[in-house]
Write a protein that holds these residues in place. Structure first.
Motif, short mmCIF file in Angstrom:
data_model
loop_
_atom_site.label_atom_id
_atom_site.label_comp_id
_atom_site.label_asym_id
_atom_site.label_seq_id
_atom_site.Cartn_x
_atom_site.Cartn_y
_atom_site.Cartn_z
N TRP A 365 26.13 54.20 38.37
CA TRP A 365 27.06 53.11 38.13
C TRP A 365 27.51 53.00 36.67
CZ3 TRP A 365 28.22 51.80 42.89
CH2 TRP A 365 27.24 51.89 43.88
N GLU A 366 26.85 53.67 35.75
CA GLU A 366 27.18 53.52 34.34
C GLU A 366 27.85 54.74 33.72
OE1 GLU A 366 24.18 52.99 35.57
OE2 GLU A 366 23.84 50.82 35.39
N ASP A 367 27.58 55.94 34.23
CA ASP A 367 28.06 57.15 33.58
C ASP A 367 29.38 57.63 34.17
OD1 ASP A 367 25.89 57.20 31.90
OD2 ASP A 367 24.69 58.49 33.20
N ASP A 368 30.09 58.46 33.37
CA ASP A 368 31.35 59.08 33.78
C ASP A 368 31.02 60.41 34.45
OD1 ASP A 368 33.73 60.37 33.99
OD2 ASP A 368 34.29 60.24 31.89
N TRP A 369 31.05 60.45 35.79
CA TRP A 369 30.62 61.67 36.49
C TRP A 369 31.46 62.01 37.71
CZ3 TRP A 369 28.43 61.49 41.56
CH2 TRP A 369 28.21 60.20 42.06
N ILE A 370 32.36 61.13 38.14
CA ILE A 370 33.17 61.39 39.34
C ILE A 370 34.55 61.89 38.92
CG2 ILE A 370 34.16 60.39 41.42
CD1 ILE A 370 31.96 58.36 41.45
N PRO A 371 34.92 63.12 39.25
CA PRO A 371 36.25 63.62 38.89
C PRO A 371 37.34 62.88 39.65
CG PRO A 371 35.14 65.16 40.35
CD PRO A 371 34.13 64.11 40.00
N GLU A 372 38.51 62.80 39.02
CA GLU A 372 39.71 62.16 39.58
C GLU A 372 39.59 60.65 39.64
OE1 GLU A 372 40.58 63.89 43.34
OE2 GLU A 372 40.64 65.94 42.58
N SER A 373 38.45 60.10 39.26
CA SER A 373 38.31 58.65 39.18
C SER A 373 38.91 58.16 37.87
CB SER A 373 36.84 58.25 39.27
OG SER A 373 36.69 56.85 39.26
N PRO A 374 39.54 56.97 37.84
CA PRO A 374 40.22 56.51 36.61
C PRO A 374 39.35 56.55 35.37
CG PRO A 374 40.74 55.07 38.45
CD PRO A 374 39.71 56.02 38.95
N ASP A 375 38.13 56.05 35.44
CA ASP A 375 37.23 56.06 34.29
C ASP A 375 35.99 56.91 34.53
OD1 ASP A 375 36.09 54.46 36.17
OD2 ASP A 375 35.67 52.76 34.83
N GLY A 376 36.02 57.72 35.59
CA GLY A 376 34.88 58.57 35.89
C GLY A 376 33.76 57.86 36.62
N LYS A 377 33.90 56.57 36.84
CA LYS A 377 32.86 55.79 37.51
C LYS A 377 33.31 55.42 38.92
CE LYS A 377 31.45 53.80 33.07
NZ LYS A 377 31.32 52.58 32.26
N PRO A 378 32.38 55.04 39.78
CA PRO A 378 32.78 54.66 41.15
C PRO A 378 33.72 53.45 41.14
CG PRO A 378 30.39 54.99 41.00
CD PRO A 378 30.92 54.99 39.60
N THR A 379 34.75 53.53 41.97
CA THR A 379 35.63 52.37 42.14
C THR A 379 35.00 51.34 43.08
OG1 THR A 379 36.80 53.48 43.95
CG2 THR A 379 37.67 53.76 41.72
N THR A 380 33.98 51.77 43.80
CA THR A 380 33.25 50.87 44.69
C THR A 380 32.31 49.98 43.88
OG1 THR A 380 33.26 52.64 46.34
CG2 THR A 380 31.81 50.76 46.76
N GLY A 381 32.32 48.69 44.19
CA GLY A 381 31.38 47.79 43.53
C GLY A 381 29.96 48.05 44.00
N ARG A 382 29.01 47.80 43.13
CA ARG A 382 27.62 48.04 43.48
C ARG A 382 27.16 47.03 44.52
NH1 ARG A 382 22.74 49.06 39.13
NH2 ARG A 382 21.09 49.55 40.63
N PRO A 383 26.71 47.50 45.70
CA PRO A 383 26.28 46.58 46.76
C PRO A 383 25.10 45.72 46.31
CG PRO A 383 26.56 48.80 47.62
CD PRO A 383 26.62 48.90 46.13
N LEU A 384 25.05 44.52 46.81
CA LEU A 384 23.97 43.60 46.47
C LEU A 384 22.63 44.15 46.96
CD1 LEU A 384 23.41 40.80 45.22
CD2 LEU A 384 23.57 39.83 47.54
N GLY A 385 21.68 44.20 46.06
CA GLY A 385 20.35 44.70 46.40
C GLY A 385 20.23 46.20 46.45
#
Length: 688
Positions: A365-385
């Motif tokens: 959730w913190e690092d830039d690792w996903i290619p083609e993503s705007p900021d390299g981070k998941p666009t999905t919000g972190r699920p609760l729990g």
């Protein structure tokens, strides 16, 4: 306080017995110690007095100044002083210095014979330091030059304490400003004054060159090889002001255009144009401001990729102890070196991607690792729990856990993640520089990138010059710079040669040279015995017979988003010995699918116990990437590294480009798109 030590005749005073003893204590082989001792003790000197050469003198100590081995030997001597200081630190007799609470305490910094020692400004620690130096002098033969040594106090040290410390340390003088390794120890607000020595040094060097006696080519060499090299070390640590860079460039431009009758000649082209690439009409001189940024970015890359270095640990604890290098804020009272590095952080971040290996070193959730993503981070919000922390939590048995990924992330993120290759050989996660073929940042790659961006920005501003114009001009300049055959005759003998005659002469000379070499080869071959010929032929036949030829083909199905892989293995007689049909998820690029297929083929081959294989591919670019271990696509880097690592497990493994003979593999790859489980057929009697 900081004490700068000056060693008097450091190399000449090294005692051979001490050097031998410390090598023994460091665990060097006895034979190796004998070799080193023989090297340093075999030297002799003679003196030339009034033109007459006197007798030879054999020294009993010292190491030679220009010997490439000498700096390393002197480091071993310095290790003795380092251990004495470290022992005093452990015994709390010397405190060292910390720039923040969590930073490591530093007692000394050594670079060959340049030494900087840190301790508290009081009489006990000053006395302990002097005792250590006396022990070091007695053991090694070194002698501290107290007249050239100096001590620097912090501004909070009272005058009384300063006087007591200076009295304890003898004739070591107090200074308010100094240099260490050619760099200023204190950076004041006036950067022009602090770094003005660079301009003065370059100006002095240029004035010493005879401008009239050098051609334009000679001036180019002198400016690039000498003048441009002088500020490199300073620019690697500090950001120079725009005015200073312009002043230095102006000095070099004046030298380039020369002078006539004591007056500067007209500059027909600005330095900005001269600093363009040759293909763009320039001379390839460095743009100092861009070069400064490229050198500073090298230090940022080092902080990012080598966090265990002393400088990385110190700066991290001072400026970003609980944040990432790129997200931390720059305090107003930050040192000039940190302000300089922070000025290029964003540019480095834009060119860096996270290369996934085993996923253990990358946070989801913190690092830039996903290619083609705007900021390299998941666009999905972190699920609760959600307890998932690292990318390795999404991997099971060296494969992505597709079910878990689709459950946690949205479809867009899931598709992007599943296209990322995972290392099958346990490679750790790392950073990848997008603008070099090996993924490592270099000052040259950074300079080229930022220089190209600047040129493109300038091209956009010119309304009368479109892309076609720029392309034609670049081709013209490239052609002009390649003209070499008749240049010397035209420049020095005023002779013009017709191009077709030059080509004819070159071809004739080449044919004569080739014929002469053939004659030499034939003469050598006649001298070889028949036994040698037969032996080589037998060895070649055995290697061919023992190796299997493996062909690999992939077929993509965009509708299913799957790729079929067909692999066949044949012996030297062309008989089919094994084949595989495999089905994998399609990636972003076809070459990535092909590299993944090669990796699977090698794994299957190694599982069969084969030792000698030849892999034939129909993609020339992929073959070059594998052979050179280079790729400009960061997702390919993991696959290429795995292929290289697996290929080393074979006794012989080679890769070659072949344009035909893939009919069977094509059928297998198309068949693989319709299977649910990988299929294989292997000759059980095959032994390689």
């Amino acid at each position: 306080m900081a004490v700068k030590l000056d060693m008097s005749k450091a190399y000449d005073r090294v005692e051979w017995d001490f050097l031998k003893a410390i090598m023994e204590r460091m665990g060097f082989c006895h034979k190796w110690i004998q070799w080193v001792t023989a090297c340093i003790s075999s030297v002799t000197y003679s003196f030339n007095i009034n033109g007459e050469q006197k007798e030879f003198i054999t020294p009993s100590r010292g190491i030679r100044q220009d010997d490439p081995l000498s700096p390393y030997l002197f480091l071993m001597c310095s290790e003795g002083l380092s251990n004495l200081l470290q022992k005093a630190k452990v015994g709390k007799e010397l405190t060292g210095i910390k720039i923040s609470r969590g930073a490591p305490a530093i007692t000394h910094l050594f670079f060959a014979d340049d030494s900087l020692v840190f301790c508290k400004a009081n009489r006990p620690e000053a006395g302990k330091l002097m005792k250590i130096l006396k022990v070091y002098e007695k053991a090694t033969g070194q002698q501290i030059n107290t007249d050239k040594s100096s001590v620097f106090f912090s501004k909070n040290t009272t005058q009384l304490v300063r006087e007591e410390v200076c009295h304890t340390m003898g004739s070591i003088q107090q200074i308010g400003q100094g240099q260490y390794l050619g760099l200023p120890m204190i950076i004041t607000k006036s950067k022009e004054q602090v770094f003005g020595f660079i301009k003065n040094s370059i100006d002095k060097k240029l004035q010493g060159w005879k401008n009239k006696l050098l051609s334009q080519a000679g001036k180019e060499v002198m400016l690039k090889a000498v003048a441009m090299a002088m500020p490199i070390y300073t620019m690697s640590c500090f950001k120079l002001s725009t005015k200073l860079c312009r002043d230095i460039s102006a000095k070099m431009a004046d030298y380039w255009w020369g002078e006539s009758e004591g007056r500067k000649r007209m500059h027909w082209i600005g330095w900005k144009k001269l600093s363009d690439r040759r293909s763009s009409g320039g001379m390839g001189f460095k743009d100092l401001q861009i070069f400064n940024r490229a050198l500073l970015a090298k230090q940022v890359w080092k902080l990012l990729t080598q966090p265990n270095l002393l400088v990385s640990r110190v700066l991290k604890e001072k400026y970003y102890p609980r944040q990432s290098l790129f997200s931390s804020k720059v305090p107003q009272n930050a040192s000039w070196i940190w302000q300089s590095l922070a000025a290029v952080r964003e540019e480095v971040q834009n060119g860096v991607k996270r290369k996934i290996g085993n996923g253990k070193g990358t946070r989801i959730w913190e690092d830039d690792w996903i290619p083609e993503s705007p900021d390299g981070k998941p666009t999905t919000g972190r699920p609760l729990g959600c307890q998932l922390q690292h990318v390795s939590d999404l991997i099971t048995h060296n494969r992505w856990n597709a079910i878990l990924i689709f459950r946690i992330f949205n479809q867009q993120d899931a598709e992007r993640i599943l296209k990322i290759p995972i290392s099958l050989t346990g490679k750790v996660d790392s950073h990848y520089w997008m603008h070099s073929q090996n993924g490592q940042y270099t000052a040259q790659s950074g300079y080229k990138m930022w220089k190209k961006e600047k040129e493109l920005e300038s091209a956009r501003r010119r309304e009368d010059a479109g892309p076609s114009y720029e392309g034609n001009i670049r081709r013209v300049w490239k052609t002009l710079w390649q003209q070499k055959k008749a240049r010397n005759e035209r420049e020095f003998n005023q002779k013009e040669r017709e191009p077709h005659k030059i080509i004819q002469k070159a071809m004739k000379e080449w044919m004569e040279f080739d014929e002469a070499n053939k004659g030499k080869v034939n003469r050598k071959n006649t001298q070889r015995t028949e036994v040698q010929k037969c032996t080589e032929q037998l060895q070649g036949q055995r290697e061919i017979q023992a190796s299997l030829m493996i062909k690999v083909h992939t077929h993509q199905d965009a509708r299913q988003k799957m790729v079929g892989i067909g692999v066949s293995a044949t012996d030297s007689l062309g008989r089919l010995q094994a084949c595989w049909a495999m089905r994998e998820r399609m990636s972003a690029e076809p070459i990535q699918d092909q590299a993944g297929a090669v990796r699977l083929a090698l794994l299957n081959a190694i599982s069969q116990g084969w030792r000698n294989i030849r892999v034939e591919l129909e993609n020339r670019v992929l073959v070059e990437c594998i052979k050179n271990t280079r790729t400009s696509y960061h997702l390919m880097a993991t696959l290429i590294e795995d292929i290289q690592c697996i290929s080393n497990l074979f006794q012989n493994c080679s890769f070659s480009f072949v344009s035909s003979g893939f009919v069977g593999c094509i059928k297998l790859s198309m068949h693989a798109l319709n299977i649910c489980v990988d299929e294989e057929w292997v000759n059980p009697n095959l032994r390689c």
